[in-house]
Design a protein around this motif. Sequence first.
Motif, PDB file in Angstrom:
ATOM      1  N   LEU A  43      -6.607  -8.170   3.903  1.00  0.00           N
ATOM      2  CA  LEU A  43      -5.279  -8.356   4.467  1.00  0.00           C
ATOM      3  C   LEU A  43      -4.234  -8.540   3.368  1.00  0.00           C
ATOM      4  CD1 LEU A  43      -3.477  -8.747   6.958  1.00  0.00           C
ATOM      5  CD2 LEU A  43      -4.070 -11.186   6.897  1.00  0.00           C
ATOM      6  N   ASN A  44      -4.593  -9.332   2.359  1.00  0.00           N
ATOM      7  CA  ASN A  44      -3.675  -9.562   1.237  1.00  0.00           C
ATOM      8  C   ASN A  44      -3.407  -8.269   0.470  1.00  0.00           C
ATOM      9  OD1 ASN A  44      -3.400 -12.275   1.784  1.00  0.00           O
ATOM     10  ND2 ASN A  44      -5.119 -12.879   0.470  1.00  0.00           N
ATOM     11  N   GLN A  45      -4.491  -7.478   0.295  1.00  0.00           N
ATOM     12  CA  GLN A  45      -4.340  -6.197  -0.412  1.00  0.00           C
ATOM     13  C   GLN A  45      -3.430  -5.249   0.355  1.00  0.00           C
ATOM     14  OE1 GLN A  45      -8.352  -4.828  -0.924  1.00  0.00           O
ATOM     15  NE2 GLN A  45      -8.828  -6.313  -2.567  1.00  0.00           N
ATOM     16  N   ALA A  46      -3.579  -5.252   1.703  1.00  0.00           N
ATOM     17  CA  ALA A  46      -2.735  -4.380   2.533  1.00  0.00           C
ATOM     18  C   ALA A  46      -1.280  -4.808   2.457  1.00  0.00           C
ATOM     19  CB  ALA A  46      -3.228  -4.416   3.971  1.00  0.00           C
ATOM     20  N   VAL A  47      -1.060  -6.118   2.453  1.00  0.00           N
ATOM     21  CA  VAL A  47       0.311  -6.638   2.362  1.00  0.00           C
ATOM     22  C   VAL A  47       0.926  -6.260   1.025  1.00  0.00           C
ATOM     23  CG1 VAL A  47       1.697  -8.753   2.240  1.00  0.00           C
ATOM     24  CG2 VAL A  47      -0.074  -8.515   4.006  1.00  0.00           C
ATOM     25  N   MET A  48       0.138  -6.401  -0.054  1.00  0.00           N
ATOM     26  CA  MET A  48       0.641  -6.067  -1.403  1.00  0.00           C
ATOM     27  C   MET A  48       0.943  -4.582  -1.518  1.00  0.00           C
ATOM     28  SD  MET A  48       0.921  -8.816  -3.169  1.00  0.00           S
ATOM     29  CE  MET A  48       0.973  -8.194  -4.844  1.00  0.00           C
ATOM     30  N   SER A  49       0.061  -3.740  -0.932  1.00  0.00           N
ATOM     31  CA  SER A  49       0.275  -2.284  -0.989  1.00  0.00           C
ATOM     32  C   SER A  49       1.549  -1.908  -0.247  1.00  0.00           C
ATOM     33  CB  SER A  49      -0.923  -1.552  -0.368  1.00  0.00           C
ATOM     34  OG  SER A  49      -2.096  -1.821  -1.087  1.00  0.00           O
ATOM     35  N   GLY A  50       1.763  -2.527   0.918  1.00  0.00           N
ATOM     36  CA  GLY A  50       2.966  -2.257   1.689  1.00  0.00           C
ATOM     37  C   GLY A  50       4.226  -2.645   0.932  1.00  0.00           C
ATOM     38  N   ALA A  51       4.144  -3.742   0.219  1.00  0.00           N
ATOM     39  CA  ALA A  51       5.296  -4.215  -0.556  1.00  0.00           C
ATOM     40  C   ALA A  51       5.631  -3.256  -1.675  1.00  0.00           C
ATOM     41  CB  ALA A  51       5.013  -5.612  -1.105  1.00  0.00           C
ATOM     42  N   LYS A  52       4.612  -2.699  -2.347  1.00  0.00           N
ATOM     43  CA  LYS A  52       4.833  -1.767  -3.461  1.00  0.00           C
ATOM     44  C   LYS A  52       5.449  -0.467  -2.956  1.00  0.00           C
ATOM     45  CE  LYS A  52       1.164  -3.485  -6.498  1.00  0.00           C
ATOM     46  NZ  LYS A  52      -0.140  -3.192  -7.123  1.00  0.00           N
ATOM     47  N   LEU A  53       4.964   0.013  -1.792  1.00  0.00           N
ATOM     48  CA  LEU A  53       5.496   1.261  -1.237  1.00  0.00           C
ATOM     49  C   LEU A  53       6.974   1.119  -0.889  1.00  0.00           C
ATOM     50  CD1 LEU A  53       2.540   2.364   1.089  1.00  0.00           C
ATOM     51  CD2 LEU A  53       3.375   3.570  -0.950  1.00  0.00           C
ATOM     52  N   SER A  54       7.334  -0.019  -0.370  1.00  0.00           N
ATOM     53  CA  SER A  54       8.737  -0.242   0.005  1.00  0.00           C
ATOM     54  C   SER A  54       9.633  -0.309  -1.218  1.00  0.00           C
ATOM     55  CB  SER A  54       8.858  -1.531   0.824  1.00  0.00           C
ATOM     56  OG  SER A  54       8.487  -2.658   0.048  1.00  0.00           O
ATOM     57  N   GLN A  55       9.061  -0.784  -2.334  1.00  0.00           N
ATOM     58  CA  GLN A  55       9.854  -0.849  -3.574  1.00  0.00           C
ATOM     59  C   GLN A  55      10.048   0.525  -4.197  1.00  0.00           C
ATOM     60  OE1 GLN A  55       7.849  -3.635  -6.083  1.00  0.00           O
ATOM     61  NE2 GLN A  55       8.415  -5.434  -4.839  1.00  0.00           N
TER      62      GLN A  55
END
Length: 387
Positions: free
Chosen positions: A366-378
Amino acid sequence: METHQCDTCGKSLSSSRSLKQHIRIHTGAKPFSCDLCGKTFSHSGQLTVHSRIHTGEKPYSCDLCGKTFRQSGQLTVHSRIHTGEKPYSCDLCGQTFSCTSSFSVHSRIHTGEKPYTCDLCGKTFRQSGQLTVHSRIHTGEKPYSCDLCGQTFSCTSSFSVHSRIHSGEKPYTCDLCGKNFRKAESLRIHTRIHTGEKPYSCDICGKNFNQPQSLRIHTRIHTGEKPYSCDVCGKTFTNASYVKVHSRIHTGEKPYSCDLCGKTFIHASSFRVHSRVHTRGKPYNCDLCGKTFSSTGELKNHCRTHNGEKPYICECCDKAFSSSSGLKKHSRIHRGEKPYSCPHCDYSCQTNGNLKSHLRIHNRKLNQAVMSGAKLSQQSPPERTSV
């Protein structure tokens, strides 16, 4: 002064009339009869007193409290309640009594005399009243009824104690701690907490107890007797109170609630231990390493880490454990039981610890998915707006 002597026993009496009445003791003659019930008496005075049962007449009155009596002798004995006079003394133990009947009954404690016998079971008693109450065991008679709840009793003493449940009366007070009790016997047992007296001893292991009921329950450990069973699952217990607590597993009842965090408990002992979480109370400490614990059970389990004791043995493989909880967890291997299930996937396991370890996998994903989503948005460019 002329005296008249009885030819049978030699007793001297002051008048011929007195002698005539006295002789009836030997002959058994009872010439005076009650017209209402037919009961006979040896002299007219007895009949006069007896007739007051039917008329309800009580001509003798106490000047201090106003209570009335059929006989002058009853008033004389009653007046000693106010004066505190106890003219009859036991030569053997020194105990004093206000009337001859009480003294006569008491003397049988020393002589062992029990003149009243039950015709049905042969049990003997010192007092006729005790026999009367006992006979109700055989007849099932319970003449005393509670007006408030309808419960019936075979003797007045039991009824009197019961009535205190409704009135809340607790007339027996401990002089040492002030705790009140409904029954004198309950107070006697309670005082042993302060004195440390434990008069009841187990013949098998020598353990001592402060009341006979505790000893009876304890002996079932040695005999294996478990007379109380759960109606739902059939599990048996040595004590009726254990069944009551156990039944909460099926009903889900948790009557003990923490005011601070709202957590509820099945057992009062579990609630007491939990409350120490908030107070940080750990009153039990290890003599060897100084570590503190919130319950004696935790301390006892901890001490086994020092002495190596492992009293809990698996019946299937003979593996030993220092705590009952350790054995309980281990036994799930043999039964194939996996009571802990993951809410996110089909995984199940035997211990709560294994479930916690498994849940970390989901948390990491879950943490990895959240981090990946954050990077894509950046990385994505901002949307252009038309002018």
